[in-house]
Design a protein around this motif. Sequence first.
Motif, short mmCIF file in Angstrom:
data_model
loop_
_atom_site.label_atom_id
_atom_site.label_comp_id
_atom_site.label_asym_id
_atom_site.label_seq_id
_atom_site.Cartn_x
_atom_site.Cartn_y
_atom_site.Cartn_z
N PHE A 115 0.84 -1.20 0.00
CA PHE A 115 0.00 0.00 0.00
C PHE A 115 0.87 1.24 0.00
CE2 PHE A 115 -3.06 3.00 2.03
CZ PHE A 115 -4.15 2.79 1.20
N LEU A 116 0.56 2.18 -0.90
CA LEU A 116 1.38 3.38 -1.05
C LEU A 116 0.54 4.63 -0.85
CD1 LEU A 116 3.32 2.33 -4.30
CD2 LEU A 116 4.01 1.98 -1.91
N VAL A 117 1.03 5.52 0.01
CA VAL A 117 0.38 6.80 0.27
C VAL A 117 1.36 7.91 -0.10
CG1 VAL A 117 -0.70 8.30 1.99
CG2 VAL A 117 -0.92 5.80 2.19
N ALA A 118 0.92 8.83 -0.97
CA ALA A 118 1.75 9.95 -1.42
C ALA A 118 1.19 11.25 -0.85
CB ALA A 118 1.76 10.02 -2.94
N ARG A 172 4.26 11.09 9.04
CA ARG A 172 4.82 10.19 10.06
C ARG A 172 3.71 9.56 10.91
NH1 ARG A 172 9.99 10.07 11.72
NH2 ARG A 172 10.41 12.16 10.91
N ARG A 173 2.74 10.38 11.30
CA ARG A 173 1.64 9.86 12.13
C ARG A 173 0.76 8.88 11.36
NH1 ARG A 173 -0.62 14.70 16.06
NH2 ARG A 173 1.42 15.51 16.72
N VAL A 174 0.50 9.19 10.10
CA VAL A 174 -0.29 8.28 9.27
C VAL A 174 0.44 6.94 9.15
CG1 VAL A 174 -1.13 7.84 6.93
CG2 VAL A 174 -1.49 10.08 7.99
N GLU A 196 1.03 1.37 10.50
CA GLU A 196 2.14 0.46 10.79
C GLU A 196 2.92 0.11 9.53
OE1 GLU A 196 0.48 -2.83 12.95
OE2 GLU A 196 0.30 -1.67 14.80
N ILE A 197 3.20 1.15 8.74
CA ILE A 197 4.04 0.98 7.55
C ILE A 197 5.16 2.02 7.60
CG2 ILE A 197 2.18 -0.02 6.17
CD1 ILE A 197 1.77 2.63 4.79
N THR A 198 6.05 1.97 6.64
CA THR A 198 7.27 2.79 6.65
C THR A 198 6.99 4.23 6.21
OG1 THR A 198 8.60 0.84 6.16
CG2 THR A 198 9.61 2.98 5.72
N TYR A 199 7.58 5.17 6.94
CA TYR A 199 7.51 6.58 6.55
C TYR A 199 8.80 6.96 5.81
CZ TYR A 199 8.18 11.61 6.99
OH TYR A 199 8.45 12.93 6.73
N VAL A 200 8.67 7.61 4.66
CA VAL A 200 9.83 8.05 3.88
C VAL A 200 9.77 9.57 3.72
CG1 VAL A 200 11.12 7.82 1.73
CG2 VAL A 200 9.82 5.86 2.62
N GLN A 210 -6.62 23.93 10.64
CA GLN A 210 -6.89 22.54 10.98
C GLN A 210 -5.74 21.98 11.80
OE1 GLN A 210 -6.88 19.56 7.71
NE2 GLN A 210 -8.98 19.08 8.34
N SER A 211 -6.05 21.20 12.80
CA SER A 211 -5.00 20.60 13.62
C SER A 211 -4.35 19.43 12.89
CB SER A 211 -5.58 20.11 14.95
OG SER A 211 -6.40 18.97 14.74
N ILE A 212 -3.18 19.07 13.35
CA ILE A 212 -2.48 17.92 12.78
C ILE A 212 -3.34 16.67 12.93
CG2 ILE A 212 -0.50 16.39 13.07
CD1 ILE A 212 0.20 19.01 11.69
N SER A 213 -3.94 16.51 14.10
CA SER A 213 -4.76 15.32 14.36
C SER A 213 -5.94 15.24 13.40
CB SER A 213 -5.26 15.32 15.80
OG SER A 213 -4.19 15.23 16.71
N GLU A 214 -6.54 16.38 13.10
CA GLU A 214 -7.67 16.38 12.17
C GLU A 214 -7.23 15.98 10.76
OE1 GLU A 214 -10.54 19.86 14.12
OE2 GLU A 214 -8.83 20.42 12.88
N ALA A 215 -6.10 16.52 10.33
CA ALA A 215 -5.59 16.17 9.01
C ALA A 215 -5.24 14.68 8.93
CB ALA A 215 -4.36 17.01 8.68
N VAL A 216 -4.63 14.17 9.98
CA VAL A 216 -4.26 12.76 10.02
C VAL A 216 -5.51 11.88 9.92
CG1 VAL A 216 -3.36 10.92 11.52
CG2 VAL A 216 -2.11 13.08 11.29
N GLU A 217 -6.56 12.24 10.65
CA GLU A 217 -7.78 11.43 10.63
C GLU A 217 -8.44 11.42 9.26
OE1 GLU A 217 -10.42 8.76 11.40
OE2 GLU A 217 -8.78 9.26 12.78
#
Length: 222
Positions: free
Chosen positions: A4-7, A21-23, A28-32, A201-208
């Motif tokens: 799975f890839l997230v850009a 990083r939080r996502v 539970e995958i690698t942050y680059v 927007q807070s970081i937590s909101e963006a992450v969610e």
Amino acid sequence: MKHFLVAIDGPAGAGKSTVARRVADHLEITYVDTGAMYRSIAWKLLREKVNAADEAAVTQLAESMTFALDPAGICVDGTRLTDEIRTPQVTALASTVAKMAGVRRALVRKQQEIAERQSVVMDGRDIGTHVLPHADVKIFLTASIEERARRRYKELLDKGISADLESLKEDICRRDENDRTRQYAPLRQAEDAILIDTTNQSISEAVEVILQLCRNKLGGEE
């Protein structure tokens, strides 16, 4: 979870690294952090006194460098780098280095190799458009120039580095212009990327928001 890839793309100071990083932690995958790779080249140029105007020499250096992911930063040629690559001097030079087509080609190959081996959340300027055009989820994260400068100002002060807010605003404007107008892989929102503005927007909101998009794509399974 399947491969799975997230850009996550966007301009300087939009909160990409923190959000990505939080996502990655949640999934539970690698942050680059691709920005750290460009900063590492700038750091090495300064350290080894390589002429930053010599694109051939800078490209050769980029091609020869080895990168390893590290939870606390990035390992470059066996050396772990953290705050060393976050100074204003390195930041300014990294923007120049990132405009070089040869350097970008070298790092894109290294970034794609990482993503081929494992699931990743990768952030940068050209991930969804160039590095991982077939990413499962694409995000374009942005914020106002004023807010991005304020965040950078606070980050530097928290690290004991003196800074001037107006100078930071000017620097961000220059970096935005460099990123948008460079010839090779300029900063732009991919057609299929979701726009998220974090100004209010807070970081937590963006992450969610991003995690929900990932859950939807994965069919509710992480």
